[in-house]
Design an enzyme around this catalytic site. Structure first.
Site, PDB file in Angstrom:
ATOM      1  N   SER A 165       0.903  -1.101   0.133  1.00  0.00           N
ATOM      2  CA  SER A 165       0.325  -0.016   0.046  1.00  0.00           C
ATOM      3  C   SER A 165       0.895   1.261  -0.031  1.00  0.00           C
ATOM      4  O   SER A 165       0.441   2.417   0.933  1.00  0.00           O
ATOM      5  CB  SER A 165      -1.005   0.018   1.238  1.00  0.00           C
ATOM      6  N   SER A 166       1.763   1.344  -0.944  1.00  0.00           N
ATOM      7  CA  SER A 166       2.611   2.365  -1.092  1.00  0.00           C
ATOM      8  C   SER A 166       1.552   3.631  -1.320  1.00  0.00           C
ATOM      9  O   SER A 166       1.700   4.823  -0.929  1.00  0.00           O
ATOM     10  CB  SER A 166       3.656   2.361  -2.096  1.00  0.00           C
ATOM     11  N   ASP A 185      -6.820  -0.507   2.799  1.00  0.00           N
ATOM     12  CA  ASP A 185      -5.395   0.219   2.743  1.00  0.00           C
ATOM     13  C   ASP A 185      -5.588   1.598   3.745  1.00  0.00           C
ATOM     14  O   ASP A 185      -4.837   1.830   4.653  1.00  0.00           O
ATOM     15  CB  ASP A 185      -5.190   0.357   1.254  1.00  0.00           C
ATOM     16  N   TYR A 206      -7.534  -8.970  -9.979  1.00  0.00           N
ATOM     17  CA  TYR A 206      -8.430  -8.361  -8.993  1.00  0.00           C
ATOM     18  C   TYR A 206      -9.803  -8.372  -9.293  1.00  0.00           C
ATOM     19  O   TYR A 206     -10.824  -8.865  -8.540  1.00  0.00           O
ATOM     20  CB  TYR A 206      -7.630  -7.119  -8.507  1.00  0.00           C
TER      21      TYR A 206
HETATM   22  C1  GLA Z   1      -5.405  -4.913  -2.272  1.00  0.00           C
HETATM   23  C2  GLA Z   1      -6.531  -3.853  -2.045  1.00  0.00           C
HETATM   24  C3  GLA Z   1      -7.097  -4.280  -0.733  1.00  0.00           C
HETATM   25  C4  GLA Z   1      -7.446  -5.708  -0.532  1.00  0.00           C
HETATM   26  C5  GLA Z   1      -6.374  -6.388  -0.863  1.00  0.00           C
HETATM   27  C6  GLA Z   1      -6.749  -7.903  -0.571  1.00  0.00           C
HETATM   28  O1  GLA Z   1      -4.278  -4.778  -1.476  1.00  0.00           O
HETATM   29  O2  GLA Z   1      -5.873  -2.799  -2.429  1.00  0.00           O
HETATM   30  O3  GLA Z   1      -8.230  -3.228  -0.650  1.00  0.00           O
HETATM   31  O4  GLA Z   1      -8.723  -6.012  -1.447  1.00  0.00           O
HETATM   32  O5  GLA Z   1      -5.927  -6.124  -1.957  1.00  0.00           O
HETATM   33  O6  GLA Z   1      -7.305  -8.352   0.525  1.00  0.00           O
END
Ligand code: GLA
Length: 405
Positions: A129-130, A187, A237
């Site tokens: 999560s940069s 995040d 995703y």
């Molecule tokens: C990514 C997304 C999050 C979450 C994860 C999986 O990091 O940014 O919101 O969905 O995948 O848990």
């Protein structure tokens, strides 16, 4: 924060603009400890902010122009703060512009422009999560610099938990609507709510949350980066989201749309009973999500009991479910999980974030982090020929800002 990151930020500012910054804001990256792909299913997550972060330093600037220098990208941007939404640039600039857009929408237009420099040590594209840490740091910079005309009125200025929750939702909106990435709330929430040596649980439906101590002394949170050149797959995703939706659609047809809005309205017993009627892929995706929700609840209970070993075992069970039911692991992630599993101090580990590439997160018993790191490096290198990046982290404080002197 390491002094180095603050110094690097000041130096980046000085070389991009004249003079000194007046405000510093910092926001951490995060690891997801339990609850993989539950957030976009209205589910439960358990995460921690880590001591890798993004720092924004800057100062207000007379007139409508904002200038941003990113030492991370080695590139600059400038835009009119009164006209942010018009033509999104569709690249890295979307992130800081989107924060200005979302905050201006909620707390009034920006009163003037600004100069800001961005530095950070959250690995990019590693699932840490940069981007949420950049958003958090930019948001706190705007608030601490007093750049939003109505922030006092809206209470966002207080930066208490109520304001942070509102901010987390605004930043998620910015990522979903301005940047165009369909992520859940995990995040931004974690980057804003983190607490030193604590994990956080979040119910993504009710937005109830709790901070839970990780232990005293706490285990190390060791992040291992596969260095797998595969991009974290946006396409995959979205595909997984659609597969989860297929299961939801089935239960809606069975029980009525008003009674089922997400997988949160389905129990494991319901799912088992529907096994033959559901397509097998949707069944396995849903089973992952529902068993993950149960593991988050069990993990929170383990932390309340101070049982970090039980918590670690749940993390490893989570990884197995991601691999087998959600199918978002990869050969590189598997090699890294295997290397960790036979290394000293290992309490549990899993892939973190979207999956398919990126990082694993491991809990390592206090005092063992260095031996663990050396062992994982050797084992992963001999299995794959690649040197992993290994960050020995600790659960860290959420986003914060201050005036600089
Ligand atoms: C990514 C997304 C999050 C979450 C994860 C999986 O990091 O940014 O919101 O969905 O995948 O848990």
């Amino acid at each position: 924060m390491t002094v180095t990151l603050e110094e690097a930020a000041r130096a980046a500012f000085r070389s991009a603009f004249d003079g000194e910054p007046t405000i510093l804001a910092e926001a951490p990256g995060r690891v997801e400890l339990l609850g993989n792909h539950t957030d976009h299913n209205d589910g439960l997550v358990l995460a921690a902010a880590i001591d890798l972060s993004t720092v924004v330093v800057g100062r207000p600037r007379p007139g409508p122009v904002a200038r941003v220098w990113s030492a991370i990208k080695g590139a600059g941007d400038s835009f009119d703060v009164g006209d942010i939404g018009r033509q999104p640039p569709k690249d890295w600039r979307n992130y800081h512009r989107g924060v200005c857009w979302a905050l201006a929408g909620a707390a009034g237009p920006l009163v003037e422009g600004f100069d800001a420099a961005i530095v950070g040590d959250v690995p990019l594209g590693g699932g840490l999560s940069s981007s949420a840490s950049l958003q958090g740091a930019m948001a706190l910079f705007l608030l601490h610099a007093g750049l939003l005309s109505r922030s006092e009125e809206t209470g966002l200025d207080d930066l208490d938990d109520r304001a942070r929750l509102a901010l987390a939702r605004l930043l998620r909106r910015s990522e979903n609507e301005f940047v165009g990435v369909q992520s859940g709330p995990l995040d931004q929430f974690t980057s804003l709510f983190g607490r030193r040596d604590h994990a956080l649980t979040l119910d993504c439906r009710s937005f109830e949350y709790e901070r839970l101590p990780l232990g005293d002394p706490p285990p190390a949170v060791v992040v291992c980066d596969t260095k797998d050149p595969h991009e974290l797959a946006d396409g995959m995703y979205n595909r997984r989201r659609a597969e989860c939706e297929r299961a939801v659609a089935y239960f809606r047809r069975q029980r009525g749309a008003d009674r089922v809005s997400s997988l949160r309205d389905v129990t494991l017993d319901d799912l088992d009973a529907a096994r033959d009627a559901l397509d097998p892929v949707a069944f396995r995706r849903a089973r992952h999500v529902l068993t993950e929700n149960a593991r988050v609840a069990a993990g929170a209970a383990a932390l309340r009991d101070g049982d970090v070993a039980a918590f670690g075992a749940l993390m490893s069970a989570s990884h197995a479910s991601s691999r087998d039911d959600f199918e978002n692991s990869s050969p590189a992630l598997e090699a890294l999980i295997a290397a960790a599993g036979s290394s000293p101090g290992f309490l549990g580990g899993k892939l973190t974030g979207a999956g398919w590439a990126g990082c694993t997160v491991n809990l390592v018993a206090p005092g063992h982090a260095d031996a663990f790191k050396a062992s994982v490096r050797d084992r992963y290198r001999s299995a794959t020929g690649t040197d992993p990046d290994i960050h020995v982290c600790h659960a860290a404080q959420g986003a914060h800002g201050r005036a600089l002197r």
